[in-house]
Scaffold this active site. Structure first.
Site, short mmCIF file in Angstrom:
data_model
loop_
_atom_site.label_atom_id
_atom_site.label_comp_id
_atom_site.label_asym_id
_atom_site.label_seq_id
_atom_site.Cartn_x
_atom_site.Cartn_y
_atom_site.Cartn_z
N GLY A 45 57.50 30.31 -6.29
CA GLY A 45 57.10 31.64 -6.74
C GLY A 45 57.08 32.58 -5.55
O GLY A 45 57.03 32.14 -4.40
N GLN A 50 53.94 39.87 -0.96
CA GLN A 50 54.18 38.98 0.18
C GLN A 50 55.34 39.45 1.06
O GLN A 50 55.45 39.01 2.21
CB GLN A 50 54.48 37.56 -0.33
CG GLN A 50 53.29 36.91 -1.03
CD GLN A 50 53.62 35.55 -1.54
OE1 GLN A 50 54.12 35.41 -2.67
NE2 GLN A 50 53.37 34.52 -0.76
N CYS A 91 50.85 28.10 -0.07
CA CYS A 91 51.20 29.52 -0.15
C CYS A 91 52.19 29.83 0.97
O CYS A 91 51.96 29.46 2.13
CB CYS A 91 49.95 30.38 0.00
SG CYS A 91 50.29 32.16 -0.14
N LEU A 92 53.26 30.54 0.65
CA LEU A 92 54.27 30.86 1.67
C LEU A 92 53.70 31.82 2.71
O LEU A 92 54.24 31.95 3.80
CB LEU A 92 55.51 31.46 1.00
CG LEU A 92 56.21 30.51 0.02
CD1 LEU A 92 57.36 31.21 -0.67
CD2 LEU A 92 56.67 29.24 0.71
N HIS A 133 48.55 32.27 -9.49
CA HIS A 133 48.64 32.42 -8.03
C HIS A 133 49.39 33.70 -7.66
O HIS A 133 48.94 34.46 -6.79
CB HIS A 133 49.36 31.19 -7.45
CG HIS A 133 49.54 31.22 -5.96
ND1 HIS A 133 48.84 30.41 -5.10
CD2 HIS A 133 50.36 31.98 -5.19
CE1 HIS A 133 49.21 30.69 -3.85
NE2 HIS A 133 50.14 31.62 -3.87
N HIS A 137 48.25 37.51 -5.92
CA HIS A 137 48.90 38.23 -4.81
C HIS A 137 49.01 39.72 -5.14
O HIS A 137 48.78 40.58 -4.29
CB HIS A 137 50.29 37.67 -4.53
CG HIS A 137 50.31 36.49 -3.62
ND1 HIS A 137 49.76 36.49 -2.35
CD2 HIS A 137 50.82 35.24 -3.78
CE1 HIS A 137 49.92 35.30 -1.78
NE2 HIS A 137 50.57 34.52 -2.62
O1 LIG Z 1 53.02 31.76 -1.90
C1 LIG Z 1 53.55 31.78 -3.02
O2 LIG Z 1 53.28 32.61 -3.90
C2 LIG Z 1 54.54 30.67 -3.36
C3 LIG Z 1 53.78 29.42 -3.72
C4 LIG Z 1 53.42 29.50 -5.20
C5 LIG Z 1 52.62 28.32 -5.67
C6 LIG Z 1 53.02 27.63 -6.78
C7 LIG Z 1 52.27 26.57 -7.26
C8 LIG Z 1 51.13 26.17 -6.62
C9 LIG Z 1 50.72 26.85 -5.51
C10 LIG Z 1 51.46 27.92 -5.02
C11 LIG Z 1 54.66 28.26 -3.44
O3 LIG Z 1 55.77 28.13 -3.92
S1 LIG Z 1 54.04 27.11 -2.34
C12 LIG Z 1 55.35 25.95 -2.14
C13 LIG Z 1 55.41 25.00 -3.31
O4 LIG Z 1 54.45 24.92 -4.04
C14 LIG Z 1 56.61 24.19 -3.57
C15 LIG Z 1 57.71 24.35 -2.76
C16 LIG Z 1 58.84 23.62 -3.03
C17 LIG Z 1 58.88 22.74 -4.10
C18 LIG Z 1 57.76 22.61 -4.91
C19 LIG Z 1 56.63 23.35 -4.65
ZN LIG Z 2 51.03 32.54 -2.26
#
Ligand SMILES: O=C(O)C[C@@H](Cc1ccccc1)C(=O)SCC(=O)c1ccccc1
Ligand SMILES: [Zn+2]
Length: 167
Positions: A45, A50, A91-92, A133, A137
């Protein structure tokens, strides 16, 4: 184009996004750039906040192959289940930090697509977590703010140390 992702505790992550007035080519280009940035991270996501664009735009793709992009313009959660689920979130904007957050288990979402048409969908599991989530943001909220201030201080110290090592 790849967009730079803001990192916690950057104050711009706490700005509240404004609704999109007109779903035009500028917004469609932003969606394309956000999707490219999300897939490159990789993430499931990304909210416009962000990438320092303070408008209500979110992209999500929780599919294995990364070929099911969801575009949410002016998204709203119109129903939330009472029952909740705890999920280990990342979270990225807070790289390397993962922690458990409790959120509604199911949500009903209303949004505009890239053509500006309104649609709704029901979400549970990871999709429900991700929607909540991302909408946090857009409200200027980062998932670590659900954690205790002790944990938040430890995270800030850790992020500062990471930044120093990189610089
Ligand atoms: O910071 C963001 O919004 C992105 C974040 C969103 C998120 C989704 C679900 C749970 C927590 C946060 C991420 O994408 S974090 C990375 C991640 O969850 C992931 C990355 C690659 C494959 C599977 C999951
Ligand atoms: Zn995030």
């Amino acid at each position: 184009a790849l967009l730079p992702i803001l990192h916690f505790p950057d104050p711009r992550l706490h700005k509240v996004a404004k609704p999109v007035e007109q779903v035009d080519d500028r917004i469609r280009q932003l969606v394309k750039d956000m999707a490219e940035t999300m897939y490159d991270a990789p993430g499931v996501g990304l909210a416009a906040t962000q990438v320092d664009v303070h408008e209500r735009v979110v992209v999500i793709d929780i599919s294995e192959e990364g070929n099911e992009l969801r575009v949410l313009i002016n998204p709203e959660i119109i129903w939330k289940s009472d029952d909740t689920q705890v999920y280990e979130e990342g979270c990225l904007s807070v790289p390397g930090i993962y922690d458990k957050v409790e959120r509604a288990a199911q949500v009903k979402v209303k949004a505009l697509n890239e053509k500006g048409e309104e649609y709704t969908f029901d979400a549970d599991g990871l999709l429900a977590v991700c929607v909540q989530h991302e909408l946090d943001h857009l409200m200027g909220k980062v998932f670590v703010e659900h954690l205790s201030s002790l944990k938040q201080n430890r995270i800030k110290t850790k992020i500062r140390k990471q930044a120093k090592e990189k610089a």
